[in-house]
Design an enzyme around this catalytic site. Structure first.
Site, PDB file in Angstrom:
ATOM      1  N   GLU A  80       7.950 -13.992 -13.651  1.00 53.19           N
ATOM      2  CA  GLU A  80       6.589 -13.565 -13.321  1.00 53.19           C
ATOM      3  C   GLU A  80       5.747 -13.533 -14.596  1.00 53.19           C
ATOM      4  O   GLU A  80       5.801 -12.551 -15.356  1.00 53.19           O
ATOM      5  CB  GLU A  80       6.603 -12.157 -12.706  1.00 53.19           C
ATOM      6  CG  GLU A  80       7.421 -12.055 -11.435  1.00 53.19           C
ATOM      7  CD  GLU A  80       6.976 -10.871 -10.589  1.00 53.19           C
ATOM      8  OE1 GLU A  80       6.696 -11.080  -9.411  1.00 53.19           O
ATOM      9  OE2 GLU A  80       6.886  -9.742 -11.112  1.00 53.19           O
ATOM     10  N   SER A 113       0.520 -14.039  -8.090  1.00 54.01           N
ATOM     11  CA  SER A 113      -0.530 -14.576  -7.211  1.00 54.01           C
ATOM     12  C   SER A 113      -0.038 -15.645  -6.234  1.00 54.01           C
ATOM     13  O   SER A 113      -0.776 -16.580  -5.905  1.00 54.01           O
ATOM     14  CB  SER A 113      -1.712 -15.088  -8.045  1.00 54.01           C
ATOM     15  OG  SER A 113      -2.268 -14.034  -8.805  1.00 54.01           O
ATOM     16  N   GLY A 138      -1.471 -10.350 -10.026  1.00 55.38           N
ATOM     17  CA  GLY A 138      -2.635  -9.619  -9.518  1.00 55.38           C
ATOM     18  C   GLY A 138      -3.961 -10.139 -10.041  1.00 55.38           C
ATOM     19  O   GLY A 138      -4.992  -9.496  -9.899  1.00 55.38           O
ATOM     20  N   HIS A 169      10.569  -5.234 -13.719  1.00 61.78           N
ATOM     21  CA  HIS A 169       9.230  -5.739 -13.426  1.00 61.78           C
ATOM     22  C   HIS A 169       8.333  -5.462 -14.632  1.00 61.78           C
ATOM     23  O   HIS A 169       8.483  -4.429 -15.299  1.00 61.78           O
ATOM     24  CB  HIS A 169       8.679  -5.059 -12.167  1.00 61.78           C
ATOM     25  CG  HIS A 169       7.446  -5.736 -11.659  1.00 61.78           C
ATOM     26  ND1 HIS A 169       6.219  -5.559 -12.242  1.00 61.78           N
ATOM     27  CD2 HIS A 169       7.265  -6.629 -10.651  1.00 61.78           C
ATOM     28  CE1 HIS A 169       5.324  -6.304 -11.609  1.00 61.78           C
ATOM     29  NE2 HIS A 169       5.940  -6.970 -10.638  1.00 61.78           N
ATOM     30  N   ASN A 198       7.051  -7.438  -2.747  1.00 61.26           N
ATOM     31  CA  ASN A 198       7.048  -6.253  -3.600  1.00 61.26           C
ATOM     32  C   ASN A 198       5.796  -5.459  -3.234  1.00 61.26           C
ATOM     33  O   ASN A 198       4.700  -5.819  -3.644  1.00 61.26           O
ATOM     34  CB  ASN A 198       7.032  -6.671  -5.078  1.00 61.26           C
ATOM     35  CG  ASN A 198       7.007  -5.462  -5.999  1.00 61.26           C
ATOM     36  OD1 ASN A 198       7.111  -4.321  -5.547  1.00 61.26           O
ATOM     37  ND2 ASN A 198       6.860  -5.712  -7.296  1.00 61.26           N
ATOM     38  N   LYS A 250       5.012  -2.656  -4.227  1.00 62.69           N
ATOM     39  CA  LYS A 250       4.588  -1.800  -5.343  1.00 62.69           C
ATOM     40  C   LYS A 250       4.261  -0.402  -4.802  1.00 62.69           C
ATOM     41  O   LYS A 250       4.926   0.076  -3.884  1.00 62.69           O
ATOM     42  CB  LYS A 250       3.425  -2.447  -6.105  1.00 62.69           C
ATOM     43  CG  LYS A 250       3.742  -3.891  -6.519  1.00 62.69           C
ATOM     44  CD  LYS A 250       2.773  -4.481  -7.489  1.00 62.69           C
ATOM     45  CE  LYS A 250       3.183  -5.906  -7.815  1.00 62.69           C
ATOM     46  NZ  LYS A 250       2.346  -6.538  -8.852  1.00 62.69           N
ATOM     47  N   GLU A 253       5.465  -4.360 -14.837  1.00 65.53           N
ATOM     48  CA  GLU A 253       4.750  -3.075 -14.757  1.00 65.53           C
ATOM     49  C   GLU A 253       5.659  -1.937 -15.226  1.00 65.53           C
ATOM     50  O   GLU A 253       5.198  -0.987 -15.861  1.00 65.53           O
ATOM     51  CB  GLU A 253       4.253  -2.856 -13.319  1.00 65.53           C
ATOM     52  CG  GLU A 253       3.104  -3.811 -13.002  1.00 65.53           C
ATOM     53  CD  GLU A 253       2.992  -4.232 -11.551  1.00 65.53           C
ATOM     54  OE1 GLU A 253       3.605  -3.601 -10.680  1.00 65.53           O
ATOM     55  OE2 GLU A 253       2.282  -5.230 -11.293  1.00 65.53           O
TER      56      GLU A 253
HETATM   57  P1  13P Z   1       0.822 -10.495  -7.079  1.00 67.88           P
HETATM   58  O1  13P Z   1       1.476 -11.381  -6.057  1.00 67.88           O
HETATM   59  O2  13P Z   1      -0.067  -9.446  -6.487  1.00 67.88           O
HETATM   60  O3  13P Z   1       0.180 -11.282  -8.168  1.00 67.88           O
HETATM   61  O4  13P Z   1       2.018  -9.658  -7.771  1.00 67.88           O
HETATM   62  C1  13P Z   1       3.118 -10.350  -8.233  1.00 67.88           C
HETATM   63  C2  13P Z   1       4.166  -9.374  -8.552  1.00 67.88           C
HETATM   64  O5  13P Z   1       4.062  -8.629  -9.501  1.00 67.88           O
HETATM   65  C3  13P Z   1       5.331  -9.303  -7.660  1.00 67.88           C
HETATM   66  O6  13P Z   1       6.335  -8.514  -8.199  1.00 67.88           O
END
Ligand code: 13P
Length: 253
Positions: A169, A215, A175, A97, A9, A11, A99
């Protein structure tokens, strides 16, 4: 045998040139996909076609959009429809997601509409769920995730749920560098599978690929993916580094 997936992803990161350089670098690092394994790249909308072209139709490699509209078509300036994604050969759409839930107010109800419109257009959702730290600290994560799944997915038929892709997740692990332990991941993934088993039966539940996200990196992928109910990962930061993502792909069991 259910699918194992290493999903990137990106993002809202990378320019097109950086993205193409990443795909080029990745192609030079040995990484293998067995018949039941896939690599999926979740790419920003403007690069879906060029990155699809850069990947060159490799076996078991697919492209995902990171979102789509819940509307079919029409006067919705700035939106991208499922039909548009289907028309350019996209396979997957990341939906729900955390976010998008947090910054764009996407509710379980809205996500149920997005799931429907994806399925109507033969796009496979990668449906994200997961709890915030406060929920985990209150030890109510199982109930929280169960409600997310029920309210967005349980209107679907067994046929539609068969082979579905879920990404668990935990928000506190995204992150942050803080990964759920492999035991915590396994416990939640087993719970998610049992929720589907209760609703749809064991065979359907066993066909669902449940990815872990939060992560994931080269150093921990193998251990997390080695858990019996973990079928791969949805990877943010580490998917932006060719060596890391190649190792994550190779960490699929
Ligand atoms: P990270 O791997 O940067 O923690 O992000 C996970 C994520 O949100 C994948 O969709």
């Amino acid at each position: 045998m259910r699918k194992q997936i290493a999903a990137a992803n990106w993002k809202m990161n990378l320019t097109l040139q950086q993205g193409e350089a990443l795909i080029e670098a990745l192609s030079k690092i040995p990484h293998d996909l067995k018949d039941n394994q896939e690599a999926v790249f979740g790419i920003p909308f403007p690069y879906l076609i060029p990155i699809k072209n850069a990947l060159g139709g490799k076996k078991n490699v697919f492209i995902a959009a990171q979102n789509c509209s819940d509307k079919k078509s029409g006067a919705y300036t700035g939106e991208t429809s499922a039909e548009m994604l289907q028309s350019i050969g996209i396979s997957y759409v990341i939906l729900g997601h955390s976010e998008r839930r947090e910054y764009f107010n996407e509710s379980n109800e809205l996500l149920s509409k997005k799931v429907n419109i994806c399925l109507e257009n033969e796009l496979k959702p990668i449906f994200c769920c997961g709890e915030a730290l406060a929920v985990r600290e209150a030890n109510t994560q199982n109930e929280f995730v169960e409600i997310q799944l029920k309210e967005s997915l349980f209107h679907l038929s067994a046929e539609q749920i068969k082979g579905f892709v879920i990404a668990y997740e935990p928000i506190w692990a995204i992150g942050t560098g803080k990964t759920a332990s492999s035991a915590q991941a396994q416990e939640m993934h087993a719970h998610i599978r049992s929720v589907f088993a209760t609703q749809y039966g064991a065979d359907i539940a066993n066909s669902i690929s449940i990815l872990y996200g939060g992560s994931v990196k080269a150093a921990n992928a193998k251990e997390i993916f080695g858990q019996p109910d973990v079928d791969g990962g949805l990877v943010g930061g580490a998917s932006l580094i060719a060596e890391e993502f190649a190792a994550i792909i190779n960490g699929l069991k």
